[in-house]
Design a protein around this motif. Structure first.
Motif, PDB file in Angstrom:
ATOM      1  N   ILE A  51      -5.761  19.132 -11.231  1.00 60.83           N
ATOM      2  CA  ILE A  51      -5.964  19.264  -9.787  1.00 60.83           C
ATOM      3  C   ILE A  51      -4.962  18.388  -9.030  1.00 60.83           C
ATOM      4  N   ARG A  52      -3.764  18.253  -9.574  1.00 63.67           N
ATOM      5  CA  ARG A  52      -2.753  17.345  -9.028  1.00 63.67           C
ATOM      6  C   ARG A  52      -2.510  17.522  -7.532  1.00 63.67           C
ATOM      7  N   PRO A  53      -2.421  18.754  -6.998  1.00 65.19           N
ATOM      8  CA  PRO A  53      -2.205  18.857  -5.542  1.00 65.19           C
ATOM      9  C   PRO A  53      -3.307  18.175  -4.721  1.00 65.19           C
ATOM     10  N   MET A  54      -4.560  18.307  -5.143  1.00 66.42           N
ATOM     11  CA  MET A  54      -5.662  17.646  -4.428  1.00 66.42           C
ATOM     12  C   MET A  54      -5.553  16.129  -4.551  1.00 66.42           C
ATOM     13  N   VAL A  55      -5.242  15.662  -5.746  1.00 63.91           N
ATOM     14  CA  VAL A  55      -5.125  14.218  -5.973  1.00 63.91           C
ATOM     15  C   VAL A  55      -3.977  13.650  -5.141  1.00 63.91           C
ATOM     16  N   ASP A  56      -2.862  14.345  -5.093  1.00 67.47           N
ATOM     17  CA  ASP A  56      -1.714  13.865  -4.325  1.00 67.47           C
ATOM     18  C   ASP A  56      -1.977  13.870  -2.819  1.00 67.47           C
ATOM     19  N   ARG A  57      -2.796  14.800  -2.341  1.00 64.33           N
ATOM     20  CA  ARG A  57      -3.119  14.862  -0.907  1.00 64.33           C
ATOM     21  C   ARG A  57      -4.136  13.804  -0.491  1.00 64.33           C
ATOM     22  N   TYR A  58      -4.888  13.273  -1.432  1.00 60.70           N
ATOM     23  CA  TYR A  58      -5.930  12.306  -1.103  1.00 60.70           C
ATOM     24  C   TYR A  58      -5.298  10.961  -0.733  1.00 60.70           C
ATOM     25  N   THR A  59      -5.554  10.496   0.481  1.00 59.90           N
ATOM     26  CA  THR A  59      -4.936   9.260   0.958  1.00 59.90           C
ATOM     27  C   THR A  59      -5.931   8.265   1.544  1.00 59.90           C
ATOM     28  N   GLN A  60      -7.215   8.552   1.464  1.00 64.07           N
ATOM     29  CA  GLN A  60      -8.220   7.666   2.055  1.00 64.07           C
ATOM     30  C   GLN A  60      -8.337   6.360   1.258  1.00 64.07           C
ATOM     31  N   PRO A  61      -8.653   5.274   1.948  1.00 64.36           N
ATOM     32  CA  PRO A  61      -8.820   4.013   1.224  1.00 64.36           C
ATOM     33  C   PRO A  61     -10.120   3.958   0.420  1.00 64.36           C
ATOM     34  N   PHE A  62     -11.154   4.670   0.887  1.00 66.03           N
ATOM     35  CA  PHE A  62     -12.438   4.684   0.193  1.00 66.03           C
ATOM     36  C   PHE A  62     -12.930   6.112   0.052  1.00 66.03           C
ATOM     37  N   PRO A  63     -13.414   6.480  -1.095  1.00 66.36           N
ATOM     38  CA  PRO A  63     -13.384   5.679  -2.306  1.00 66.36           C
ATOM     39  C   PRO A  63     -11.962   5.559  -2.847  1.00 66.36           C
ATOM     40  N   ALA A  64     -11.686   4.413  -3.440  1.00 68.61           N
ATOM     41  CA  ALA A  64     -10.387   4.200  -4.077  1.00 68.61           C
ATOM     42  C   ALA A  64     -10.293   5.130  -5.284  1.00 68.61           C
TER      43      ALA A  64
END
Length: 120
Positions: free
Chosen positions: A79-92
């Motif tokens: 799911i690399r595209p989703m992981v790369d788009r995730y930029t929130q500090p929480f949850p880390a």
């Protein structure tokens, strides 16, 4: 106390998406939590569809009680595209190795962002 600080204090759980060995170890370490049918972990095997992994990732990253989301790096690749788009500090979000798949820093999205920030 501000609402932002109160929100951070509510984040008390680790969540995990991983293979059976990784999740079993984490559960034995005490991270497991089941509340009204909601679990804070997903065991991924060869039969697990990508859509199930994506749904769990979305659920765990949107929950207000999760402070850290651990995901096996080889599963994050699915799911690399989703992981790369995730930029929130929480949850880390932390990518971790598994017994069968060693950690590859070249694939870690967080490490790539840090390297970009420091100019490497």
């Amino acid at each position: 106390m501000s609402s932002a600080v109160a929100g951070i204090k509510d984040r008390t759980l680790l969540a995990a998406i991983g293979d059976e060995d990784s999740i079993t170890g984490l559960l034995l370490a005490g991270i497991g939590h089941v509340d009204k049918g909601r679990k804070n972990f997903l065991i991924v095997d060869t039969k697990t569809q990508t859509s199930v992994i994506e749904s769990a990732f979305e659920e765990f990253t949107e929950r207000k009680d999760v402070a850290i989301l651990l995901i096996n790096q080889h599963i994050a690749e699915k799911i690399r595209p989703m992981v790369d788009r995730y930029t929130q500090p929480f949850p880390a979000l932390l990518e971790i190795p598994s017994k069968e798949h060693p950690y590859d820093p070249e694939k870690d999205s967080i490490l790539k962002r840090v390297q970009k920030l420091v100019g490497e």
